[in-house]
Design an enzyme around this catalytic site. Structure first.
Site, PDB file in Angstrom:
ATOM      1  N   TYR A  56      -7.696 -32.047 -17.800  1.00 54.91           N
ATOM      2  CA  TYR A  56      -8.402 -31.585 -18.994  1.00 54.91           C
ATOM      3  C   TYR A  56      -7.787 -30.255 -19.410  1.00 54.91           C
ATOM      4  O   TYR A  56      -7.873 -29.272 -18.674  1.00 54.91           O
ATOM      5  CB  TYR A  56      -9.879 -31.437 -18.642  1.00 54.91           C
ATOM      6  N   TYR A 210     -21.554 -37.457 -17.510  1.00 52.21           N
ATOM      7  CA  TYR A 210     -21.007 -36.362 -16.698  1.00 52.21           C
ATOM      8  C   TYR A 210     -21.884 -35.116 -16.789  1.00 52.21           C
ATOM      9  O   TYR A 210     -22.310 -34.548 -15.789  1.00 52.21           O
ATOM     10  CB  TYR A 210     -19.577 -36.026 -17.150  1.00 52.21           C
ATOM     11  N   HIS A 211     -22.154 -34.673 -18.003  1.00 54.56           N
ATOM     12  CA  HIS A 211     -22.891 -33.424 -18.181  1.00 54.56           C
ATOM     13  C   HIS A 211     -24.357 -33.565 -17.803  1.00 54.56           C
ATOM     14  O   HIS A 211     -25.034 -32.565 -17.566  1.00 54.56           O
ATOM     15  CB  HIS A 211     -22.759 -32.930 -19.629  1.00 54.56           C
ATOM     16  N   LYS A 584     -28.625 -16.674 -25.237  1.00 58.62           N
ATOM     17  CA  LYS A 584     -27.340 -17.374 -25.169  1.00 58.62           C
ATOM     18  C   LYS A 584     -26.534 -16.984 -26.408  1.00 58.62           C
ATOM     19  O   LYS A 584     -26.555 -17.673 -27.426  1.00 58.62           O
ATOM     20  CB  LYS A 584     -27.553 -18.887 -25.141  1.00 58.62           C
ATOM     21  N   ASP A 588     -21.428 -20.885 -26.607  1.00 58.46           N
ATOM     22  CA  ASP A 588     -21.507 -21.541 -25.302  1.00 58.46           C
ATOM     23  C   ASP A 588     -22.809 -22.328 -25.191  1.00 58.46           C
ATOM     24  O   ASP A 588     -23.896 -21.767 -25.240  1.00 58.46           O
ATOM     25  CB  ASP A 588     -21.431 -20.483 -24.195  1.00 58.46           C
ATOM     26  N   HIS A 590     -23.552 -24.368 -22.543  1.00 60.13           N
ATOM     27  CA  HIS A 590     -23.926 -24.649 -21.155  1.00 60.13           C
ATOM     28  C   HIS A 590     -25.183 -23.840 -20.840  1.00 60.13           C
ATOM     29  O   HIS A 590     -25.102 -22.680 -20.437  1.00 60.13           O
ATOM     30  CB  HIS A 590     -22.800 -24.265 -20.203  1.00 60.13           C
TER      31      HIS A 590
END
Length: 716
Positions: A56, A210-211, A584, A588, A590
């Protein structure tokens, strides 16, 4: 599941069961009595074709990323996996206020077709298999890719690759969503319908669990939520009328999945077998797909990054290997494409050498071991069969629960899926802090020899030159000023953008209008901005308020002590409750760490202000002042902390609120952490700081210090 070559049966007469003298020939073992030959063991069977091997990658600029791609392909990488920067992922141009500090950090900035030309210069797209991790703006990036392929003279019907294009997991975990669920599903549906007819070898959606695991999903949740997303997408395509029923098999056959594999590799391998069984059942029973090839569960994998540690990061190498085995050992559940993180991703951006190491791990397994010479080595295992059956049963139950709610989109909007993930993650964090879940080097076996790999931390990771952002912004503005001129002579973009808005207001497929925008030199921000005008934007539920208590304040526990300190400090300051803002800043998305801090602070007795992701420093400071908070916590994992955190500090100073301590958390290299502390940050926390209850206690200490209160004694 990987595609496999058919192996011809061994030729020749059957060998007698009796023991016969044998002699060796050049071609194999020879039976002296019959004169027949059978192949030597190593020649009995062709090896399976290896999976696609990717890393990646993407950073800084299109030119730098192009150089990296060509270097990786020369090292034996067999596919490309493109990482885009956050402005590109969220539909902003590099000079937007929210893009500040984010340009070129977690991926490559692509603002227009000129950038895409430079990204794939001298790479034959017709021969390439390209994966693009892109979701809200997936249609736009695919359009740019197609236009560049056409300029290369490629036959677009031969283009192979994948656009992730899974918006559900963006609402739940990754945070790069832009539009509300309904319009987002329409973009996905239109893109699938377009590719079936025009790019038949392209995977238009890569449903990405995945996340979800990164956000705390259990194996059952990962399966159930991914399958529920697939049902929502397939139902939307079927009901749109754009694809006739007889071609739904083509749609199903091009849907792929992108999964996570953690270190519990037996359970993860069983999860993949369960995924395959459930997908086969859903596509056969719900959509009537008869062709078993179209029902095949096709998946790629990036192994788990959540479990990578900053402490003793060399341990990450063996974690990565074990996680890779989960998706390669079992032939009947083997990934079609694998990309591995680098050992140092918990420290910062990996260097080319680190990515090469991860590629070599794959190559050793595929080319040096005998793995690809055998049929499924777990077939007939009672242990594996029992675990797979358990996962299938529990996952089907959860899928049915979500369908009763109205499906995945309804479960997103209600906040059900998000709150379940936040709860699961909180439970996992609690197990780590209690020592019930052991992580080597973090909560057990913490003593270590000096690590030569990290002796100089500033050189152990890749750093992005801060000047890159200014160069990218200047290049973007030059493009806007000159795109109508030679050598490109693009038409004025206004007409293309108006056509896009008209299509969005109606029911036309949006792909054609998007392709016209790409050919007209439209920028990423202009394309997304036009759709924002029509569709609006969406702020996903945070899941914090509804998350249950994960760490109870039992008598004598660390949590009970922190609650006491919170209560005493509130009383000393003459307030009902201490108020803590979790922010935040930037792009981003996440949010897992921020959510866990917010939940634990709430459970410790704080009144928590958490407004979710994607805020400017100005918005964060305005909220801190309006809510009269006693501390601000900033969570950033994208690397933009060096610009955004000092901005928050300066705005608080100008507002006269220097008594509000600012705490920063994220993937922050040591040198940057020192600079933040020098700028006035009260405390910096990184992935090595796994004790969330301890972090909350430290925040209380900083509030007391900022308000000139005596330190509280910590019980022995």
């Amino acid at each position: 599941m990987s595609e496999r070559q058919t192996v011809p049966a061994a030729q020749g007469a059957p060998v007698s069961k009796e023991t016969k003298p044998r002699e060796r020939s050049d071609r194999g073992l020879r039976n002296v009595d019959t004169g027949t030959e059978r192949p030597a063991p190593q020649a009995q069977k062709e090896r399976d074709r290896p999976w696609l091997m990717r890393t990646y990658a993407g950073h800084s600029t299109a030119e730098a990323s192009n150089e990296l791609y060509r270097r990786n392909l020369a090292k034996g990488q067999t596919g490309l996996s493109v990482a885009f920067d956050l402005p590109t992922q969220t539909g902003y141009d590099s000079d937007h206020i929210l893009a500040r500090g984010e340009v070129g950090r977690v991926g490559v900035p692509i603002a227009h077709v000129g950038d895409m030309r430079r990204l794939f210069q001298d790479i034959p797209l017709e021969q390439m298999n390209t994966s693009m991790t892109i979701n809200a703006t997936a249609m736009w990036l695919l359009a740019l890719y197609q236009v560049v392929a056409e300029e290369h003279g490629a036959d677009i019907t031969k283009l192979q690759g994948t656009t992730q294009n899974d918006i559900v997991k963006e609402y739940l975990s990754r945070g790069t969503h832009v539009f509300p669920p309904g319009p987002s599903l329409r973009l996905t549906t239109d893109m699938i319908a377009y590719t079936v007819s025009h790019l038949p070898k392209w995977n238009p959606i890569n449903i990405c669990s995945y996340h979800l695991q990164e956000a705390g999903a259990t194996p059952v949740q990962e399966i159930a939520y991914a399958m529920s997303t697939a049902i929502a997408v397939l139902d939307a395509v079927r009901d749109s009328g754009q694809v006739p029923q007889e071609r739904m098999g083509d749609v199903v056959g091009r849907i792929s999945f992108f999964v996570n594999a953690g270190v519990r590799f037996v359970e993860e391998m069983c999860k993949m077998r369960a995924f395959g069984r459930i997908w086969d059942r859903i596509t056969r029973e719900r959509y009537g797909i008869e062709d078993p090839k179209q029902r095949r569960f096709r998946y790629g994998v990036q192994v788990n990054s959540l479990g990578l540690t900053e402490a003793q990061p060399e341990n990450n190498v063996q974690r990565i290997v074990l996680e890779m085995l989960a998706v390669t050992l079992s032939k009947d559940a083997r990934a079609r494409a694998v990309q591995l993180p680098a050992w140092n991703e918990a420290l910062g951006l990996p260097r080319p050498w680190d990515q090469q190491w991860s590629l070599r791990i794959q190559q050793v397994l595929a080319h040096e071991s005998d793995l690809l010479e055998y049929d499924d080595i777990f077939e007939g295992s009672k242990v594996i069969e029992a675990k797979v059956g358990e996962l299938v049963e529990e996952s089907i139950t959860e899928i049915e629960r979500i369908q009763e709610m109205g499906g995945a989109m309804a479960a997103v909007e209600s906040g059900y899926l998000k709150s379940r993930l936040v709860s699961s993650h909180a439970e996992r964090r609690g197990r780590i802090e209690s020592g019930q879940e052991k992580i080597i080097g973090v909560n057990i076996f913490e003593t270590t020899e000096p690590n030569p790999l990290t002796a100089d931390l500033d050189t152990a990771i890749h750093t992005v030159d801060p000047a890159v952002e200014a160069r990218v912004v200047a290049s973007l503005r030059h493009w806007r000023d000159t795109r109508y001129q030679p050598p490109f002579n693009h038409p004025r973009p206004c007409k293309a953008l108006e056509k896009l808005k008209e299509a969005a207001k109606g029911t036309d497929n949006l792909m054609e209008a998007t392709l016209e925008c790409a050919r007209a030199g439209v920028t990423t921000g202009e394309w997304a901005g036009a759709l924002r005008e029509v569709f609006g934007e969406f702020r996903a539920p945070t899941g914090v308020s509804s998350a249950p208590v994960a760490v109870p304040a039992e008598e004598g526990s660390a949590m009970a002590d922190v609650r006491r300190r919170v209560d005493v400090t509130a009383k000393d300051m003459g307030v009902g409750k201490l108020r803590f803002l979790v922010g935040k800043p930037g792009l981003d998305g996440h949010s897992n760490g921020a959510e866990q801090i917010a939940v634990r602070a709430r459970d410790a007795g704080f009144e928590v202000v958490y407004q979710g992701i994607r805020l400017t420093p100005e918005q964060i400071v305005d909220a801190a002042l309006a809510e009269d908070v006693h501390a601000v916590g900033l969570s950033i994992l994208s690397g933009s902390h060096a610009q955004l955190v000092p901005d928050v500090l300066e705005r608080l100073r100008v507002a006269g609120a220097t008594d509000i301590p600012v705490i920063a958390g994220g993937i922050i290299p040591n040198g940057d952490a020192e600079q933040l502390r020098a700028a006035g940050v009260a405390a910096v926390f990184t992935p090595k700081d796994f004790d969330i209850t301890g972090i909350i206690g430290r925040i209380v200490d900083e509030i007391r210090k900022a308000n000139k209160l005596d330190p509280l004694e910590v019980p022995a």
